[in-house]
Design a protein around this motif. Structure first.
Motif, mmCIF file in Angstrom:
data_model
loop_
_atom_site.group_PDB
_atom_site.id
_atom_site.type_symbol
_atom_site.label_atom_id
_atom_site.label_comp_id
_atom_site.label_asym_id
_atom_site.label_seq_id
_atom_site.Cartn_x
_atom_site.Cartn_y
_atom_site.Cartn_z
ATOM 1 N N GLN A 95 0.838 -1.194 0.000
ATOM 2 C CA GLN A 95 0.000 0.000 0.000
ATOM 3 C C GLN A 95 0.882 1.257 0.000
ATOM 4 O O GLN A 95 0.580 2.227 -0.711
ATOM 5 C CB GLN A 95 -0.922 0.000 1.218
ATOM 6 C CG GLN A 95 -1.905 1.157 1.255
ATOM 7 C CD GLN A 95 -3.061 0.989 0.282
ATOM 8 O OE1 GLN A 95 -3.526 -0.121 0.046
ATOM 9 N NE2 GLN A 95 -3.514 2.091 -0.297
ATOM 10 N N VAL A 116 -7.513 -3.107 1.659
ATOM 11 C CA VAL A 116 -6.712 -4.025 0.845
ATOM 12 C C VAL A 116 -7.545 -5.249 0.462
ATOM 13 O O VAL A 116 -8.267 -5.817 1.295
ATOM 14 C CB VAL A 116 -5.458 -4.459 1.613
ATOM 15 C CG1 VAL A 116 -4.716 -5.569 0.877
ATOM 16 C CG2 VAL A 116 -4.539 -3.262 1.835
ATOM 17 N N GLY A 417 -6.430 1.668 -4.103
ATOM 18 C CA GLY A 417 -6.043 0.629 -3.157
ATOM 19 C C GLY A 417 -5.409 -0.537 -3.877
ATOM 20 O O GLY A 417 -5.458 -0.626 -5.110
#
Length: 437
Positions: A95, A116, A417
């Motif tokens: 990330q 996520v 994301g």
């Protein structure tokens, strides 16, 4: 070859390749095998004026997130780079790679960071290309991935990222190839796993003998797999045994579609993550009856068919004629031919006129290869779709394209994301939503 004596460093972060990043004597050093917060000893194997590449030689003070790699080949095999990092920490690192790329390369920040998308950390790899090499000095045939930073082949006897039923085949595959007359002319075996079906494609550079084919048929029978042969390019692949058998397919149950594919077609490696990514993509795109939506780089229809199933008309564009045909066949087989159309075109040469030729578009989904979609985003005109969902396998090219969308085309990055398509590796798959008024 290492070029200096061991030195010590404190690791600040991970880079996009999963290497530890340290600052030593005013230079950035990328240290393989090191984790953030650790103090390590390292030796450099490449020294440049502004940076160095290095290997860990000793962990002086380990990170609390360091774990014991379950694979004995970790560090030698180039297939994985992050088995030494606890799985949830891998997600956080990826990330950060995405966020850093967007900010440092594009000066863009997402309004929202999406949760996520993650799944099983092992046994996920339903597609793999195994290299084969005969090395008499090393004990004969080797089958596996390439060694880290090398063209040599790791002698894999098992692999925890492959499905278990494929991993356990590796020793038997080694024995099989050893028995073939073309053992030294068989460079790779492609593995493709579908719903209840496993295919092995043997690439061979010389014709097989009748005895070779008998060996392959016996292997297929005893291990319950299909064996295909590929004498030339991917399109030359054909089934050897069993002669009559079902083809490969994967399903997207949430959208009621089944995707047929050939073992040499491009499909996502991780089917579980692909399903979750599809859910996220459809939530962001929000296809509705009456809308006309383009799916660029559509492949065999992975995103196209769910779009059509949700009621919109989809226009799929792909550079491969074979995949365009496969997408149309999949649409017809799923009863979606009336709400879909597919075209072959080189999207790396897209222009405003070529996009306009697709007709009115309400929304756009882009899923390019690692090179990204710079020609597409530059070609978006004043009447381009208000909403763009961008699925990326390369944070750097996503960031480059995001800079064009935000700073030149008037879009806002509403959210972004990651999807952990390749656990235990540094590969970052991501999804982003762009909108404009």
């Amino acid at each position: 070859m290492h070029v200096d004596a061991p030195r010590e460093a404190l690791i600040e972060s991970l880079d996009h390749d999963g290497r530890g990043v340290a600052r030593v004597d005013g230079k950035t050093v990328f240290i393989e095998g090191a984790l953030p917060g650790e103090r390590v000893e390292f030796v450099s194997y490449r020294v440049k004026p502004k940076f160095e590449l290095a290997d860990v030689t000793r962990i002086v003070a380990p990170s609390a997130q360091r774990v014991a790699p379950p694979c004995v080949l970790f560090g030698e095999c180039g297939g994985c780079s992050m088995q030494h990092l606890e799985p949830s920490a891998q997600l956080a690192a990826k990330q950060r790679v995405l966020e850093n790329a967007l900010w440092h390369l594009a000066r863009v920040k997402a309004d929202v960071l999406y949760p996520v998308i993650s799944g099983a950390p092992w046994g996920y790899r339903f597609r793999a290309r195994l290299s084969v090499r005969q090395v008499p000095s090393k004990g004969g045939v080797r089958i596996g991935f390439h060694q880290r930073r090398s063209s040599h082949i790791v002698d894999m006897r098992s692999c925890p990222v492959l499905p278990t039923h494929v991993s356990v085949l590796l020793p038997a595959l080694r024995d099989l190839v050893t028995a073939l007359s073309v053992a030294d002319r068989l460079p790779q075996i492609e593995v493709a796993v579908g719903e209840g079906l496993t295919v092995l494609v043997f690439r061979h550079l010389e014709p097989l003998t009748a005895a070779d084919k008998d060996h392959l048929r016996a292997f297929a029978e005893s291990h319950g797999v299909q064996v295909w042969l590929q004498p030339f390019g991917p399109d030359s692949a054909s089934r050897l045994h069993p002669v009559k058998a079902p083809g490969l397919a994967y399903t997207l149950p949430e959208f009621g579609v089944s995707m047929a594919f050939r073992p040499t077609d491009f499909t996502q490696v991780n089917m579980g993550i692909n399903r979750l990514l599809m859910r996220r993509a459809m939530l962001l795109l929000d296809p509705r009856p009456g809308e006309r939506i383009a799916d660029l780089f559509c492949g065999l229809g992975n995103f196209s068919l769910p779009i059509a199933r949700l009621g919109a008309t989809v226009v799929g564009v792909e550079g491969s004629d074979a995949l365009v045909r496969r997408a149309a066949e999949n649409a017809a087989a799923n009863g979606l031919a009336e709400r879909s159309e597919f075209h072959a075109a080189n999207l790396f040469e897209a222009t405003e006129d070529s996009l306009a030729a697709l007709g009115r578009l309400d929304k756009l989904l882009i899923d390019p290869p690692r090179e990204g979609a710079i020609a597409v985003v530059k070609a978006l005109g004043a009447d381009s779709p208000r909403r763009v969902v961008y699925v990326s396998c390369n944070p750097a090219t996503l960031a480059r394209d995001a800079a064009v969308l935000v700073h030149e085309k008037g879009y806002r990055l509403k959210g972004a994301g990651i999807a952990n398509m390749f656990p235990q590796t540094s590969h970052v798959e991501s999804i982003a939503l762009f909108e404009r008024d």
